[in-house]
Design a protein around this motif. Structure first.
Motif, PDB file in Angstrom:
ATOM      1  N   GLY A  16       0.808  -1.212   0.000  1.00 16.53           N
ATOM      2  CA  GLY A  16       0.000   0.000   0.000  1.00 16.53           C
ATOM      3  C   GLY A  16       0.840   1.260   0.000  1.00 16.53           C
ATOM      4  N   GLY A  17       2.089   1.149  -0.472  1.00 19.86           N
ATOM      5  CA  GLY A  17       2.953   2.316  -0.537  1.00 19.86           C
ATOM      6  C   GLY A  17       3.553   2.710   0.800  1.00 19.86           C
ATOM      7  N   LEU A  18       3.460   1.850   1.811  1.00 22.92           N
ATOM      8  CA  LEU A  18       3.960   2.198   3.139  1.00 22.92           C
ATOM      9  C   LEU A  18       4.779   1.056   3.715  1.00 22.92           C
ATOM     10  CD1 LEU A  18       3.894   4.106   5.626  1.00 22.92           C
ATOM     11  CD2 LEU A  18       1.883   2.850   6.392  1.00 22.92           C
ATOM     12  N   ASP A  19       5.923   1.400   4.271  1.00 22.61           N
ATOM     13  CA  ASP A  19       6.723   0.421   4.995  1.00 22.61           C
ATOM     14  C   ASP A  19       6.154   0.314   6.398  1.00 22.61           C
ATOM     15  OD1 ASP A  19       8.514  -1.157   6.255  1.00 22.61           O
ATOM     16  OD2 ASP A  19      10.288   0.050   5.800  1.00 22.61           O
ATOM     17  N   TYR A  20       5.351  -0.689   6.655  1.00 25.17           N
ATOM     18  CA  TYR A  20       4.633  -0.771   7.916  1.00 25.17           C
ATOM     19  C   TYR A  20       5.564  -0.967   9.115  1.00 25.17           C
ATOM     20  CZ  TYR A  20      -0.088  -0.641   6.084  1.00 25.17           C
ATOM     21  OH  TYR A  20      -1.251  -0.227   5.513  1.00 25.17           O
ATOM     22  N   SER A  21       6.753  -1.501   8.879  1.00 22.92           N
ATOM     23  CA  SER A  21       7.658  -1.725   9.997  1.00 22.92           C
ATOM     24  C   SER A  21       8.197  -0.409  10.549  1.00 22.92           C
ATOM     25  CB  SER A  21       8.819  -2.621   9.562  1.00 22.92           C
ATOM     26  OG  SER A  21       9.572  -1.975   8.544  1.00 22.92           O
ATOM     27  N   HIS A  22       8.044   0.689   9.801  1.00 22.82           N
ATOM     28  CA  HIS A  22       8.543   1.984  10.248  1.00 22.82           C
ATOM     29  C   HIS A  22       7.433   3.021  10.345  1.00 22.82           C
ATOM     30  CE1 HIS A  22      12.236   0.016   8.776  1.00 22.82           C
ATOM     31  NE2 HIS A  22      12.821   0.715   9.736  1.00 22.82           N
ATOM     32  N   SER A  23       6.199   2.567  10.407  1.00 24.26           N
ATOM     33  CA  SER A  23       5.091   3.498  10.549  1.00 24.26           C
ATOM     34  C   SER A  23       5.165   4.177  11.915  1.00 24.26           C
ATOM     35  CB  SER A  23       3.772   2.749  10.413  1.00 24.26           C
ATOM     36  OG  SER A  23       2.683   3.586  10.666  1.00 24.26           O
ATOM     37  N   LYS A  24       4.861   5.465  11.946  1.00 30.22           N
ATOM     38  CA  LYS A  24       4.946   6.220  13.196  1.00 30.22           C
ATOM     39  C   LYS A  24       3.673   6.998  13.432  1.00 30.22           C
ATOM     40  CE  LYS A  24       7.566   9.835  15.585  1.00 30.22           C
ATOM     41  NZ  LYS A  24       8.683  10.798  15.489  1.00 30.22           N
ATOM     42  N   GLU A  25       3.187   6.933  14.672  1.00 28.91           N
ATOM     43  CA  GLU A  25       2.018   7.705  15.084  1.00 28.91           C
ATOM     44  C   GLU A  25       2.419   8.540  16.295  1.00 28.91           C
ATOM     45  OE1 GLU A  25      -1.025   4.263  13.530  1.00 28.91           O
ATOM     46  OE2 GLU A  25      -0.113   4.190  15.517  1.00 28.91           O
ATOM     47  N   ASN A  26       2.297   9.834  16.164  1.00 26.97           N
ATOM     48  CA  ASN A  26       2.754  10.746  17.212  1.00 26.97           C
ATOM     49  C   ASN A  26       1.796  10.764  18.394  1.00 26.97           C
ATOM     50  OD1 ASN A  26       5.023  11.629  15.699  1.00 26.97           O
ATOM     51  ND2 ASN A  26       3.702  13.020  14.535  1.00 26.97           N
ATOM     52  N   GLY A  27       2.361  10.822  19.594  1.00 26.02           N
ATOM     53  CA  GLY A  27       1.545  10.924  20.797  1.00 26.02           C
ATOM     54  C   GLY A  27       0.948  12.311  20.939  1.00 26.02           C
ATOM     55  N   GLU A  28      -0.170  12.392  21.650  1.00 24.35           N
ATOM     56  CA  GLU A  28      -0.872  13.655  21.864  1.00 24.35           C
ATOM     57  C   GLU A  28      -0.750  14.083  23.326  1.00 24.35           C
ATOM     58  OE1 GLU A  28      -2.202  15.408  19.559  1.00 24.35           O
ATOM     59  OE2 GLU A  28      -2.305  14.023  17.866  1.00 24.35           O
ATOM     60  N   ASP A  29      -1.038  15.344  23.596  1.00 21.83           N
ATOM     61  CA  ASP A  29      -1.052  15.851  24.962  1.00 21.83           C
ATOM     62  C   ASP A  29      -2.215  16.818  25.119  1.00 21.83           C
ATOM     63  OD1 ASP A  29       0.149  18.792  24.599  1.00 21.83           O
ATOM     64  OD2 ASP A  29       1.335  17.411  23.378  1.00 21.83           O
ATOM     65  N   SER A  30      -2.721  16.939  26.350  1.00 23.18           N
ATOM     66  CA  SER A  30      -3.881  17.797  26.595  1.00 23.18           C
ATOM     67  C   SER A  30      -4.035  18.062  28.087  1.00 23.18           C
ATOM     68  CB  SER A  30      -5.160  17.142  26.050  1.00 23.18           C
ATOM     69  OG  SER A  30      -5.376  15.871  26.649  1.00 23.18           O
ATOM     70  N   TRP A  31      -4.777  19.145  28.407  1.00 22.21           N
ATOM     71  CA  TRP A  31      -5.173  19.458  29.778  1.00 22.21           C
ATOM     72  C   TRP A  31      -6.554  18.866  30.040  1.00 22.21           C
ATOM     73  CZ3 TRP A  31      -2.095  21.598  33.394  1.00 22.21           C
ATOM     74  CH2 TRP A  31      -0.945  22.265  32.960  1.00 22.21           C
ATOM     75  N   ARG A  32      -6.746  18.270  31.226  1.00 20.32           N
ATOM     76  CA  ARG A  32      -8.009  17.600  31.524  1.00 20.32           C
ATOM     77  C   ARG A  32      -8.465  17.865  32.957  1.00 20.32           C
ATOM     78  NH1 ARG A  32      -6.817  11.610  28.942  1.00 20.32           N
ATOM     79  NH2 ARG A  32      -5.611  12.330  27.132  1.00 20.32           N
ATOM     80  N   PHE A  33      -9.772  17.904  33.139  1.00 21.21           N
ATOM     81  CA  PHE A  33     -10.338  18.073  34.475  1.00 21.21           C
ATOM     82  C   PHE A  33     -10.064  16.829  35.316  1.00 21.21           C
ATOM     83  CE2 PHE A  33     -13.939  17.336  37.395  1.00 21.21           C
ATOM     84  CZ  PHE A  33     -13.758  18.435  38.231  1.00 21.21           C
ATOM     85  N   THR A  34      -9.776  17.045  36.601  1.00 24.53           N
ATOM     86  CA  THR A  34      -9.449  15.950  37.511  1.00 24.53           C
ATOM     87  C   THR A  34     -10.095  16.198  38.870  1.00 24.53           C
ATOM     88  OG1 THR A  34      -7.300  15.683  36.424  1.00 24.53           O
ATOM     89  CG2 THR A  34      -7.556  14.662  38.589  1.00 24.53           C
ATOM     90  N   TYR A  35     -10.588  15.130  39.497  1.00 24.64           N
ATOM     91  CA  TYR A  35     -11.077  15.250  40.868  1.00 24.64           C
ATOM     92  C   TYR A  35     -10.605  14.050  41.680  1.00 24.64           C
ATOM     93  CZ  TYR A  35     -14.761  11.782  39.923  1.00 24.64           C
ATOM     94  OH  TYR A  35     -15.441  10.630  39.606  1.00 24.64           O
ATOM     95  N   ALA A  36     -10.632  14.192  43.014  1.00 23.48           N
ATOM     96  CA  ALA A  36     -10.122  13.133  43.884  1.00 23.48           C
ATOM     97  C   ALA A  36     -10.901  13.103  45.194  1.00 23.48           C
ATOM     98  CB  ALA A  36      -8.640  13.348  44.169  1.00 23.48           C
TER      99      ALA A  36
END
Length: 279
Positions: free
Chosen positions: A194-214
């Motif tokens: 499919g035109g992609l070298d799957y052994s070197h596929s990369k997916e970047n991690g995400e970051d975010s602010w989130r509400f938290t309670y305890a």
């Protein structure tokens, strides 16, 4: 003078002399100061530090999207397997004791864990539909830095122990690492998957602010006049958010937005720490 009058006069004389002697020997009377309120005032600042362990760390039901370049549509699915590794936690903070029963603090908490998941689907099919294959997601680490404003009620001291209950709310900065995974393709010519070298596929991690309670419960013990040992349990909930993006191949073919989403984090944590008072 009669005998009776003589005895009465002698008695008065003895009483007068005795009273004067006592008045000379006894110190003057001192008025005790009046005390208004408790003898000791527990109000003041304190500092705290805690270490803990996640007895249970649940990421709920994270999902991912698969992109079909032909129809330019995405399909959302759940992971075939999903597990969060447990890890140590760290916390520090500063607070104020208002009285014997009420105190509050602001804390900074940190933990890091690894999500292990696995899923497979036919993604290596090329135009002639003669190829079959799979993709596999292996692991991704996540870290969270939380700041919470907390309030506690101390329930009295019994045999040196002071049980308490508390609650807190705030925000967490959640950061996912890039996906560490392996991709495979069963097509005869691996360079034409499919035109992609799957052994070197990369997916970047995400970051975010989130509400938290305890929610917290535990007990403290006075080690010294200014140091308390704190042992407690904490339940906390961090809101859901993005995990990782589409890879370059999917984005080149028209995919956009976030590929993976987590379902938030539910934590059951046991903690031990020290509170140092300033009064």
């Amino acid at each position: 003078m009669s005998v009776a009058l003589r005895l009465a006069f002698a008695s008065l004389l003895i009483a007068s002399v005795t009273t004067q002697a006592l008045a000379v020997d006894l110190p003057p009377m001192v008025d005790a100061p009046e005390i208004d309120g408790p003898i000791s005032d527990p109000a003041g600042w304190y500092f705290r530090g805690d270490i803990g362990y996640n007895l249970k760390l649940d990421a709920g039901d994270p999902t991912y999207k698969t992109y079909d370049a032909t129809t330019q549509t995405s399909t959302t699915s759940g992971f075939d397997k999903s597990r969060m590794d447990r890890d140590a936690t760290f916390s520090t903070g500063v607070g104020y004791q208002f009285n014997d029963f009420l105190r509050s603090d602001v804390t900074l908490d940190y933990f890091k864990a690894t999500h292990n998941g696995k899923t497979g689907w036919s993604q290596c099919t090329v135009a002639n539909e003669s190829a079959t294959g799979y993709c596999r997601y292996d692991s991704q680490s996540v870290s969270a830095l939380s700041t919470l404003a907390n309030a506690y009620v101390d329930l009295g001291t019994y045999w040196g122990l002071t049980p308490y209950a508390g609650a807190g709310a705030g925000v967490s900065y959640v950061k996912w690492s890039d996906v560490s995974g392996k991709r495979g393709c069963a097509y005869a010519d691996k360079s034409d998957c499919g035109g992609l070298d799957y052994s070197h596929s990369k997916e970047n991690g995400e970051d975010s602010w989130r509400f938290t309670y305890a929610l917290m419960a535990g007990a403290s013990y006075d080690i010294t006049d200014r140091m308390k040992l704190d042992l407690g349990y904490r339940f906390s909930q961090i809101g859901s958010g993005d995990m990782f993006s589409f890879n370059d191949h999917d984005e080149f073919n028209g995919a956009f937005g976030t590929k993976g989403k987590d379902d938030g984090f539910t934590r059951h944590e046991i903690r031990m720490g020290v509170r140092v008072t300033g009064w």
